[in-house]
Design a protein around this motif. Sequence first.
Motif, PDB file in Angstrom:
ATOM      1  N   GLY A   1       0.800  -1.133  -0.070  1.00 43.46           N
ATOM      2  CA  GLY A   1      -0.202  -0.181  -0.034  1.00 43.46           C
ATOM      3  C   GLY A   1       0.785   1.363  -0.157  1.00 43.46           C
ATOM      4  O   GLY A   1       2.062   1.099   0.035  1.00 43.46           O
ATOM      5  N   SER A   2       0.204   2.414   0.008  1.00 42.24           N
ATOM      6  CA  SER A   2       0.929   3.612   0.187  1.00 42.24           C
ATOM      7  C   SER A   2       0.225   4.585   0.851  1.00 42.24           C
ATOM      8  O   SER A   2      -0.989   4.874   0.944  1.00 42.24           O
ATOM      9  N   ILE A   3       0.995   5.334   1.860  1.00 43.33           N
ATOM     10  CA  ILE A   3       0.512   6.288   2.732  1.00 43.33           C
ATOM     11  C   ILE A   3       1.016   7.552   2.327  1.00 43.33           C
ATOM     12  O   ILE A   3       2.562   7.628   2.290  1.00 43.33           O
ATOM     13  N   VAL A   4       0.416   8.587   2.277  1.00 38.93           N
ATOM     14  CA  VAL A   4       0.943   9.944   2.078  1.00 38.93           C
ATOM     15  C   VAL A   4       0.533  10.945   3.092  1.00 38.93           C
ATOM     16  O   VAL A   4      -0.837  11.012   3.325  1.00 38.93           O
ATOM     17  N   ASN A   5       1.218  11.458   3.879  1.00 36.93           N
ATOM     18  CA  ASN A   5       1.002  12.459   4.859  1.00 36.93           C
ATOM     19  C   ASN A   5       1.259  13.879   4.328  1.00 36.93           C
ATOM     20  O   ASN A   5       2.177  14.108   3.659  1.00 36.93           O
ATOM     21  N   ILE A   6       0.143  14.813   4.622  1.00 36.41           N
ATOM     22  CA  ILE A   6       0.356  16.069   4.532  1.00 36.41           C
ATOM     23  C   ILE A   6       0.806  16.843   5.467  1.00 36.41           C
ATOM     24  O   ILE A   6       0.324  17.079   6.417  1.00 36.41           O
ATOM     25  N   GLY A   7       2.061  17.322   5.279  1.00 38.41           N
ATOM     26  CA  GLY A   7       3.007  17.854   6.431  1.00 38.41           C
ATOM     27  C   GLY A   7       2.872  19.445   6.386  1.00 38.41           C
ATOM     28  O   GLY A   7       1.944  20.021   5.806  1.00 38.41           O
ATOM     29  N   SER A   8       4.170  19.760   6.743  1.00 42.35           N
ATOM     30  CA  SER A   8       4.171  21.255   6.541  1.00 42.35           C
ATOM     31  C   SER A   8       5.834  21.835   6.523  1.00 42.35           C
ATOM     32  O   SER A   8       6.490  21.225   7.249  1.00 42.35           O
ATOM     33  N   ASN A   9       5.969  22.832   5.873  1.00 40.30           N
ATOM     34  CA  ASN A   9       7.552  23.230   5.776  1.00 40.30           C
ATOM     35  C   ASN A   9       7.913  23.809   7.365  1.00 40.30           C
ATOM     36  O   ASN A   9       9.017  24.022   7.473  1.00 40.30           O
TER      37      ASN A   9
ATOM     38  N   ALA B   1       9.548   0.760   8.980  1.00 39.55           N
ATOM     39  CA  ALA B   1       9.155  -0.050   9.770  1.00 39.55           C
ATOM     40  C   ALA B   1       7.967  -0.951   8.793  1.00 39.55           C
ATOM     41  O   ALA B   1       8.064  -2.128   9.054  1.00 39.55           O
ATOM     42  N   LEU B   2       7.494  -0.490   7.935  1.00 40.14           N
ATOM     43  CA  LEU B   2       6.501  -0.942   7.036  1.00 40.14           C
ATOM     44  C   LEU B   2       6.937  -1.607   5.775  1.00 40.14           C
ATOM     45  O   LEU B   2       6.301  -2.059   4.894  1.00 40.14           O
ATOM     46  N   ALA B   3       8.267  -1.279   5.457  1.00 41.34           N
ATOM     47  CA  ALA B   3       8.700  -1.251   3.958  1.00 41.34           C
ATOM     48  C   ALA B   3       8.631  -3.116   3.650  1.00 41.34           C
ATOM     49  O   ALA B   3       8.419  -3.615   2.893  1.00 41.34           O
ATOM     50  N   THR B   4       8.882  -3.795   4.945  1.00 46.15           N
ATOM     51  CA  THR B   4       8.820  -5.500   4.730  1.00 46.15           C
ATOM     52  C   THR B   4       7.409  -5.793   4.320  1.00 46.15           C
ATOM     53  O   THR B   4       7.367  -6.788   3.868  1.00 46.15           O
ATOM     54  N   TYR B   5       6.464  -4.812   4.245  1.00 47.69           N
ATOM     55  CA  TYR B   5       5.004  -5.297   3.896  1.00 47.69           C
ATOM     56  C   TYR B   5       4.711  -4.558   2.650  1.00 47.69           C
ATOM     57  O   TYR B   5       3.609  -4.657   1.930  1.00 47.69           O
ATOM     58  N   ASN B   6       5.759  -4.155   1.989  1.00 42.52           N
ATOM     59  CA  ASN B   6       5.736  -3.406   0.785  1.00 42.52           C
ATOM     60  C   ASN B   6       4.669  -2.219   1.009  1.00 42.52           C
ATOM     61  O   ASN B   6       3.967  -1.750   0.193  1.00 42.52           O
ATOM     62  N   ILE B   7       4.662  -1.640   2.102  1.00 46.44           N
ATOM     63  CA  ILE B   7       3.811  -0.575   2.467  1.00 46.44           C
ATOM     64  C   ILE B   7       4.791   0.830   2.317  1.00 46.44           C
ATOM     65  O   ILE B   7       5.823   0.855   3.040  1.00 46.44           O
ATOM     66  N   ARG B   8       4.549   1.690   1.691  1.00 46.01           N
ATOM     67  CA  ARG B   8       5.468   2.961   1.561  1.00 46.01           C
ATOM     68  C   ARG B   8       4.654   4.189   2.195  1.00 46.01           C
ATOM     69  O   ARG B   8       3.691   4.200   2.034  1.00 46.01           O
ATOM     70  N   VAL B   9       5.493   4.920   2.714  1.00 50.87           N
ATOM     71  CA  VAL B   9       5.115   6.196   3.679  1.00 50.87           C
ATOM     72  C   VAL B   9       5.805   7.389   2.981  1.00 50.87           C
ATOM     73  O   VAL B   9       7.125   7.399   3.130  1.00 50.87           O
ATOM     74  N   ASN B  10       5.092   8.461   2.543  1.00 53.58           N
ATOM     75  CA  ASN B  10       6.036   9.497   2.029  1.00 53.58           C
ATOM     76  C   ASN B  10       5.082  10.761   2.699  1.00 53.58           C
ATOM     77  O   ASN B  10       3.812  10.573   3.300  1.00 53.58           O
TER      78      ASN B  10
END
Length: 257
Positions: A138-146, A175-184
Motif C-alpha cells: 500500500g501507499s500512505i501519504v501524509n500532508i505535512g508542513s515546511n 518499519a512498514l517496508a517489509t510489507y511493501n507499504i510505502r510512506v511519504n
Amino acid sequence: MTTNRKLLEGKTAIVTGGASGIGAAVAQQLADNGASVVIADVADNGEEFATKIRTAGGRALFVRTDVSRSAEIGKTVETLQREFGGLDILVNCAGIFPRANLLNTDEQLWDRIMNVNLKGVYLCCKAVVPLMKERGGGSIVNIGSNHAAAGSAELFAYSVSKGGLLTLTRNLARALATYNIRVNCVNPGWVATEGEVALRESEGRSREWLEEQGRRSLLGRLQTGEDLAAAVLFLVMPQAGQINGQIFSVDGGASAR
Ligand SMILES: NC(=O)c1ccc[n+]([C@@H]2O[C@H](COP(=O)([O-])OP(=O)(O)OC[C@H]3O[C@@H](n4cnc5c(N)ncnc54)[C@H](O)[C@@H]3O)[C@@H](O)[C@H]2O)c1
C-alpha cells in the motif's frame, strides 16, 4: 498531469480531511483516476462532495470520521471493507492550524492540535496497515508542513505536530517496508483553502491580500489543492514504487534555501 481514468482502476483510498481544501482536491484527483475513495472528515459538506463525485461517474463515499477518535476510525475502516473490499491508499490530510505562540497555547489547545494532526495520523496508520498487508502492499501519504523542520513561533504547537509527523513518516517508511507499504510526506507551501481563507479573514486579511502574497512569491502565485493532488497522485502510483520515506515540498521553491 493528464487524467487517465485507468491509472488507479481497482484501487481504493481513504482521504482524511477530504471534504475541504487540499484533501478535497486529492479525493477528486484519486477518484478522477479510477480509485474508489472514502472521504473521512468531520465536515457537514462531506456527503454533498461525495455525491458530486458519484454523479460525475466516480466512486466515493463520505464517512463522518473524527481522526482523533480510534472508535470512529475503526467504524470507517469497517465501512470501507464492506463497501470497497480492501485498502491500497491512505492520505492523511485532516489538520487544524490555529495560530498561537508558546504563551498563548493552553493545554487544551495543545492537546487539540496534537490529537488531530499527529495522534490522528498514528491512529489511521495503525487501523489501515492490516488491510494493506492483506493486499500485499500500500501507499500512505501524509500532508505535512515546511514548518516541521525549524518550527514557527506563531504556529507553535502546529509546527511541533508537523515535526512529529515528519518523524512518523520516516519511522513508518522503514518499519512498514517489509510489507511493501510505502510512506511519504508532501509539504504544501501556501494554499488559499477554505481553512486558510477563514484563518486569514479572522485576522482581518482578505482573499486579495492572499493573492498578493502569491504574486510576490518565486513563481508568482500561491499553490492550489490541485498542485498538491498531482504530487500525491504520483506518489501513490506503482511507478513510484521505490520512493519511500521522502518529504516533498510543493511550494514553488520557497523552501529551497
Ligand atoms: N493551506 C495551506 O497553506 C497549508 C500549508 C501547509 C500545510 N497544510 C496542511 O494541509 C492539510 C489540509 O489543510 P487545508 O488548508 O486544506 O485545510 P482545510 O481547513 O481547508 O481542510 C481541512 C479539513 O480537515 C478536516 N478536519 C479537521 N479536523 C478533523 C478531524 N478531527 N477529523 C477529520 N477531519 C478533520 C476539516 O473538516 C477540513 O475538511 C492540513 O494538514 C494542513 O496542516 C496546509
